[in-house]
Design a protein around this motif. Structure first.
Motif, mmCIF file in Angstrom:
data_model
loop_
_atom_site.group_PDB
_atom_site.id
_atom_site.type_symbol
_atom_site.label_atom_id
_atom_site.label_comp_id
_atom_site.label_asym_id
_atom_site.label_seq_id
_atom_site.Cartn_x
_atom_site.Cartn_y
_atom_site.Cartn_z
ATOM 1 N N ARG A 49 0.818 -1.214 0.000
ATOM 2 C CA ARG A 49 0.000 0.000 0.000
ATOM 3 C C ARG A 49 0.848 1.259 0.000
ATOM 4 N NH1 ARG A 49 -4.332 -0.538 -2.284
ATOM 5 N NH2 ARG A 49 -4.738 1.573 -1.530
ATOM 6 N N ASP A 50 1.981 1.248 0.707
ATOM 7 C CA ASP A 50 2.831 2.436 0.739
ATOM 8 C C ASP A 50 3.407 2.718 -0.646
ATOM 9 O OD1 ASP A 50 2.359 2.795 3.435
ATOM 10 O OD2 ASP A 50 4.161 1.692 4.063
ATOM 11 N N TRP A 51 3.844 1.664 -1.334
ATOM 12 C CA TRP A 51 4.400 1.854 -2.677
ATOM 13 C C TRP A 51 3.315 2.350 -3.622
ATOM 14 C CZ3 TRP A 51 3.391 0.075 -7.554
ATOM 15 C CH2 TRP A 51 4.362 0.356 -8.528
ATOM 16 N N LEU A 52 2.138 1.748 -3.566
ATOM 17 C CA LEU A 52 1.044 2.163 -4.440
ATOM 18 C C LEU A 52 0.682 3.630 -4.199
ATOM 19 C CD1 LEU A 52 -1.165 -1.035 -4.126
ATOM 20 C CD2 LEU A 52 -0.102 -0.232 -6.243
ATOM 21 N N LEU A 53 0.610 4.029 -2.924
ATOM 22 C CA LEU A 53 0.264 5.409 -2.595
ATOM 23 C C LEU A 53 1.339 6.366 -3.103
ATOM 24 C CD1 LEU A 53 -1.723 7.296 -1.128
ATOM 25 C CD2 LEU A 53 -0.363 6.942 0.955
ATOM 26 N N ALA A 54 2.602 6.009 -2.892
ATOM 27 C CA ALA A 54 3.705 6.875 -3.323
ATOM 28 C C ALA A 54 3.745 7.032 -4.837
ATOM 29 C CB ALA A 54 5.038 6.316 -2.810
ATOM 30 N N ASN A 55 3.231 6.023 -5.562
ATOM 31 C CA ASN A 55 3.264 6.062 -7.016
ATOM 32 C C ASN A 55 1.912 6.406 -7.634
ATOM 33 O OD1 ASN A 55 6.058 4.933 -8.136
ATOM 34 N ND2 ASN A 55 5.595 3.901 -6.216
ATOM 35 N N ASP A 56 0.975 6.848 -6.788
ATOM 36 C CA ASP A 56 -0.352 7.264 -7.244
ATOM 37 C C ASP A 56 -1.011 6.181 -8.110
ATOM 38 O OD1 ASP A 56 -2.552 8.936 -7.583
ATOM 39 O OD2 ASP A 56 -1.731 9.866 -9.396
ATOM 40 N N GLU A 79 -3.442 2.388 -8.006
ATOM 41 C CA GLU A 79 -4.256 1.365 -7.354
ATOM 42 C C GLU A 79 -4.044 0.059 -8.121
ATOM 43 O OE1 GLU A 79 -6.185 1.472 -4.687
ATOM 44 O OE2 GLU A 79 -5.956 3.624 -4.288
#
Length: 218
Positions: free
Chosen positions: A153-160, A162
């Protein structure tokens, strides 16, 4: 979802972009020369893959080169041959010369116009820069297979991103991701498995480009 609905492709490197089997087979020839009447290519590669799978739980301990070195030694033992550690390390270092499939560079050049290209791979640090250059991607977009970005989730959030924005491009046998799409590249199969277990079953990266172009026209 259609091909044009995704924002990023998460592409498995080996057997999709890099011709791993041909690279392994070529690097095993010094070992196999010592055994006249050795099994054929398909059987040798099957046994090699079995050895690698059995060793994979030790990946964090061994690293990629160490895993390949141990795989070489254990395969030699299966074949009743002796192999030195130096020969095993020479085999492991052959990874740098494994060739790209002929259609991979052109497909990557085309697809990067429409997607963020992420490549999932097992490689040691000293091989990652050269691989990025060959594939035309930034170092941050070369991801370790162990990182499992679709569940980070942190990687997905940082890379905008889903998971629904991402299409996993892999080889037959890949497990369908929970929330992302799946495209199987069935290079070694005259026809893709029926029924297709993925969102898309395509014969090559060149065919993926062709399918994407068709999608744009619809």
């Amino acid at each position: 979802m259609g091909l044009t609905d995704y924002r990023a492709l998460l592409i498995d490197c080996d057997e999709v972009l890099v011709d791993r089997d041909s690279g392994v087979w070529a690097a095993l020839q010094p070992l196999l020369e010592n055994r006249p009447g050795a099994p054929g290519k398909d059987q040798i590669l099957t046994e090699y893959n079995e050895v690698v799978r059995a060793l994979y739980p030790r990946f964090a301990e061994l690293g990629f080169s160490g895993l390949l070195c141990f795989a070489h030694r254990q395969l030699a033992e299966r074949l009743g041959l002796k192999a030195s550690w130096e020969e095993g390390m020479s085999f492991a270092r052959s990874v740098a010369s494994w060739s790209l499939f002929e259609d991979a560079p052109g497909a990557m050049l085309y697809l990067r116009k429409f997607y963020r290209l992420l490549v999932s791979v097992d490689r040691d640090a000293e091989d990652r820069g050269q691989l990025c250059e060959r594939l035309g991607i930034m170092p941050d977009d070369l991801l370790s297979r162990a990182s499992n970005p679709l569940e980070d989730r942190d990687w997905l959030l940082a890379n905008d991103l889903e998971p629904k924005d991402i299409l996993l491009v892999s080889r037959p046998g890949a497990e369908p991701p929970v929330a992302a799409g799946l495209c199987l590249i069935c290079r070694s199969h005259p026809k893709h498995p029926q029924p297709c277990s993925a969102d898309f079953c395509i014969n090559s990266m060149a065919d993926l480009v062709a399918q994407h172009q068709l999608s744009l026209r619809r």
